[in-house]
Design a protein around this motif. Structure first.
Motif, short mmCIF file in Angstrom:
data_model
loop_
_atom_site.label_atom_id
_atom_site.label_comp_id
_atom_site.label_asym_id
_atom_site.label_seq_id
_atom_site.Cartn_x
_atom_site.Cartn_y
_atom_site.Cartn_z
N ARG A 127 0.82 -1.21 0.00
CA ARG A 127 0.00 0.00 0.00
C ARG A 127 0.86 1.26 0.00
N LEU A 128 1.96 1.23 0.74
CA LEU A 128 2.85 2.39 0.79
C LEU A 128 3.49 2.64 -0.58
N ARG A 129 3.95 1.59 -1.22
CA ARG A 129 4.55 1.75 -2.56
C ARG A 129 3.52 2.33 -3.54
N LYS A 130 2.32 1.81 -3.48
CA LYS A 130 1.27 2.28 -4.38
C LYS A 130 0.98 3.77 -4.16
N ALA A 131 1.16 4.22 -2.92
CA ALA A 131 0.90 5.62 -2.59
C ALA A 131 2.12 6.52 -2.84
N GLY A 132 3.19 5.95 -3.40
CA GLY A 132 4.34 6.76 -3.76
C GLY A 132 5.42 6.88 -2.71
N PHE A 133 5.36 6.05 -1.66
CA PHE A 133 6.40 6.06 -0.64
C PHE A 133 7.66 5.39 -1.19
N GLN A 134 8.80 5.96 -0.88
CA GLN A 134 10.10 5.45 -1.34
C GLN A 134 10.73 4.60 -0.26
N GLU A 135 11.22 3.44 -0.62
CA GLU A 135 11.88 2.58 0.37
C GLU A 135 13.30 3.04 0.61
N ILE A 136 13.68 3.13 1.88
CA ILE A 136 15.05 3.40 2.27
C ILE A 136 15.51 2.25 3.16
N LYS A 137 16.79 2.13 3.37
CA LYS A 137 17.33 1.06 4.19
C LYS A 137 17.86 1.60 5.51
N GLU A 138 17.60 0.89 6.57
CA GLU A 138 18.06 1.33 7.88
C GLU A 138 19.57 1.38 7.96
N LYS A 139 20.24 0.54 7.20
CA LYS A 139 21.70 0.48 7.26
C LYS A 139 22.38 1.59 6.46
N ASP A 140 21.62 2.34 5.65
CA ASP A 140 22.22 3.38 4.80
C ASP A 140 22.26 4.72 5.53
N ASN A 141 23.06 5.63 4.98
CA ASN A 141 23.10 7.01 5.44
C ASN A 141 21.96 7.77 4.79
N TRP A 142 21.08 8.37 5.59
CA TRP A 142 19.91 9.04 5.05
C TRP A 142 20.18 10.49 4.63
N ASN A 143 21.30 11.05 5.04
CA ASN A 143 21.62 12.43 4.64
C ASN A 143 21.74 12.51 3.13
N GLY A 144 21.11 13.51 2.56
CA GLY A 144 21.12 13.66 1.11
C GLY A 144 20.01 12.90 0.42
N THR A 145 19.31 12.02 1.17
CA THR A 145 18.21 11.24 0.62
C THR A 145 16.85 11.86 0.95
N LEU A 146 16.71 12.32 2.18
CA LEU A 146 15.41 12.81 2.66
C LEU A 146 15.15 14.24 2.19
N LYS A 147 13.91 14.48 1.83
CA LYS A 147 13.50 15.81 1.38
C LYS A 147 12.19 16.19 2.03
N ARG A 148 11.99 17.47 2.21
CA ARG A 148 10.70 17.93 2.70
C ARG A 148 9.61 17.56 1.69
N ASN A 149 8.46 17.22 2.20
CA ASN A 149 7.34 16.71 1.39
C ASN A 149 7.61 15.31 0.84
N GLY A 150 8.69 14.70 1.28
CA GLY A 150 9.01 13.35 0.83
C GLY A 150 8.31 12.29 1.67
N LYS A 151 8.11 11.11 1.06
CA LYS A 151 7.42 9.99 1.72
C LYS A 151 8.33 8.77 1.67
N TYR A 152 8.58 8.15 2.83
CA TYR A 152 9.57 7.09 2.92
C TYR A 152 9.09 5.97 3.85
N PHE A 153 9.72 4.80 3.70
CA PHE A 153 9.48 3.69 4.63
C PHE A 153 10.69 2.78 4.66
N PHE A 154 10.80 2.03 5.75
CA PHE A 154 11.80 0.95 5.82
C PHE A 154 11.25 -0.14 6.73
N THR A 155 11.79 -1.33 6.59
CA THR A 155 11.36 -2.47 7.41
C THR A 155 12.52 -2.98 8.25
N ARG A 156 12.18 -3.63 9.34
CA ARG A 156 13.18 -4.35 10.14
C ARG A 156 12.66 -5.76 10.36
#
Length: 485
Positions: A34-63
């Motif tokens: 459902r999140l993917r269908k709504a345009g959420f972008q998958e990120i990884k917990e192990k990655d550096n999020w700086n430079g990836t996140l933006k205002r008005n952005g939609k994201y998710f990750f799993t553990r």
């Protein structure tokens, strides 16, 4: 044929969700779809999020593929601002296949199971059961891969003893031993000797030098998993499988007013939380753009067994996420001199809705509820209060929710347990204590909690979504009016 009393569309959509979510892994997968269908972008917990996140952005990750965090960054968010958060959980009481499950008795092949959580285990007898969960397989190129598996037909059953052989059941009630009597059968020895599954495993198949796999689980179970995953049996290395009732969830009642389903606790609140987050980004184009907060939903695993796991609410999952989001850079922002305090600044500005199902008053056991606190189906979301802090609700946190509910015309109910009754708990108190978060505990009213088959009201699905959606959109403005620290 046109329905005379059609169920609300949200209730029907929930059925689509829960009928594909027979394990925490499948529930997480359904949320991700459902999140993917709504345009959420998958990120990884192990990655550096700086430079990836933006205002008005939609994201998710799993553990662990059994917990998921989804968030949307407000267009006016600045490090140090608050989080508008909802927490729920993906797990439900169930039976789980033991690491060594192979049992045989009196001509029957049986599967050994463990009890997960505090289930009403007598409700699992005489149900058409199957298995779903996560399987680790070795691929053709030697990689070790996690795959979801679900056998969509009844393969297991725990039969009750005929009353003719135990007349005490009528007088003393149904009593059983959790180890010896709660063991499902999967086949008969006679049939397994003539069937193809008996040849599916080689006797010398081993896992890392451990005992042969064929000595851990019946070949018939391994063969079924092999067919489901389309991999050779000897490439199945391990698994975590939940038993589930194969009868689909359904709308019921004379006026289509009920949902009959397993795992309402707590997939109902998981579904409503994710849907509310998605809808809050669609209803008003400028809603997120003008939001100074980060809107966040966290679905944890293992609430039913205390949450003290790497993917439970008592882990670092939410604290570390809050901290990373507070300290991250967004768009082209430079790092502030005060950035190191942003995380600590954000917590007093944040608010958490702990969303877990509530107890509706029972028509046959009304004495189990306090006279002034008898939640009903179709009468709104239940606010749960406990003087001994089994719930984290306070007067100020209730007021915030009431202001949202008033604007969005969602009725609220209140619940406390009787003084002579035990009280369950939720993820609310532990997260409130761990993070110092203002928290309110809420949930939809249901009956038969922790049964193999539960029941709740169809109207309440939409009410919870509407309340949570309103919370995401209105919390910053309501909070600005609140002078209580």
């Amino acid at each position: 044929m046109t329905e005379i009393h059609p169920a609300p569309v949200e209730a029907k959509d929930f059925l689509d969700f829960v009928n594909q979510a027979q394990s925490p892994f499948h529930a997480t997968e359904q949320a991700v779809i459902r999140l993917r269908k709504a345009g959420f972008q998958e990120i990884k917990e192990k990655d550096n999020w700086n430079g990836t996140l933006k205002r008005n952005g939609k994201y998710f990750f799993t553990r662990n593929r059994s917990a998921v965090i989804a968030f949307a960054v407000g267009g006016k968010y600045k490090p140090g601002n608050g989080f508008s958060a909802i927490g729920a959980h993906t797990d439900s009481p169930c039976l789980k296949v033991k690491p060594v499950s192979k049992k045989e008795r009196l001509g029957y092949l049986q599967v050994g199971v463990q009890l997960y959580g505090g289930g009403l285990w007598h409700t699992w007898f005489d149900r058409d059961l199957s298995v779903a969960g996560r399987v680790v397989v070795e691929t053709a190129d030697g990689k070790l891969e996690n795959r979801l598996a679900r056998i969509d037909r009844p393969i297991l059953r725990i039969p009750t003893l005929a009353i003719h052989l135990d007349r005490s059941t009528s007088a003393d009630g149904f009593k059983f031993n959790n180890e010896t009597h709660l063991t499902p059968m999967i086949s008969t020895v006679t049939k397994s000797l003539t069937g193809e599954p008996a040849k599916a495993l080689k006797p010398d198949t081993e896992i890392n030098g451990d005992i042969p796999l064929s000595e851990k689980h019946h070949p018939v179970l391994m063969h079924l998993l092999s067919e489901e995953l389309k991999v050779p049996v000897d490439k199945i290395l391990d698994f975590e499988l939940c038993l589930y009732d194969t009868q689909p969830s359904a709308i019921g009642g004379a006026y289509n007013e009920f949902i009959f389903s397993g795992r309402l606790d707590n997939l109902m609140m998981s579904y409503c939380s994710i849907e509310a987050l998605i809808r809050s980004l669609k209803t008003k184009e400028d809603s997120l753009a003008n939001d100074p907060n980060i809107r966040l939903v966290s679905l944890f695993d293992n609430e039913e067994v205390g949450s003290n796991t790497a993917h439970g609410a008592d882990s670092n999952l939410l604290p570390s996420t809050f901290e990373r989001l507070s300290l991250a850079t967004y768009d082209d922002d430079a790092v502030s001199n005060t950035i190191s305090t942003a995380y600590l600044e954000s917590l007093p500005k944040s608010y958490l809705i702990s969303a877990d199902m509530a107890h509706a008053v029972h028509p046959n056991y009304s004495e189990k509820h306090d006279d002034g606190h008898r939640p009903h189906m179709h009468k709104g979301v239940v606010v749960k209060v406990n003087a001994n802090q089994r719930y984290a609700t306070t007067a100020p946190t209730t007021v915030v929710l009431r202001e949202v509910a008033k604007k969005y015309r969602v009725p609220l109910q209140e619940f406390v347990v009787r003084n002579d009754s035990p009280c369950g708990s939720t993820i609310g108190p532990m997260l409130s204590a761990k993070l110092g978060l203002r928290t309110v505990d809420v949930g939809n009213a249901q009956l038969s909690m922790h049964s193999c088959r539960e029941v709740c009201g169809t109207e309440d699905v939409g009410l919870a979504i509407k309340l949570f959606e309103g919370f995401f959109e209105e919390f910053p403005s309501v909070d600005a009016r609140l002078t209580v620290d």
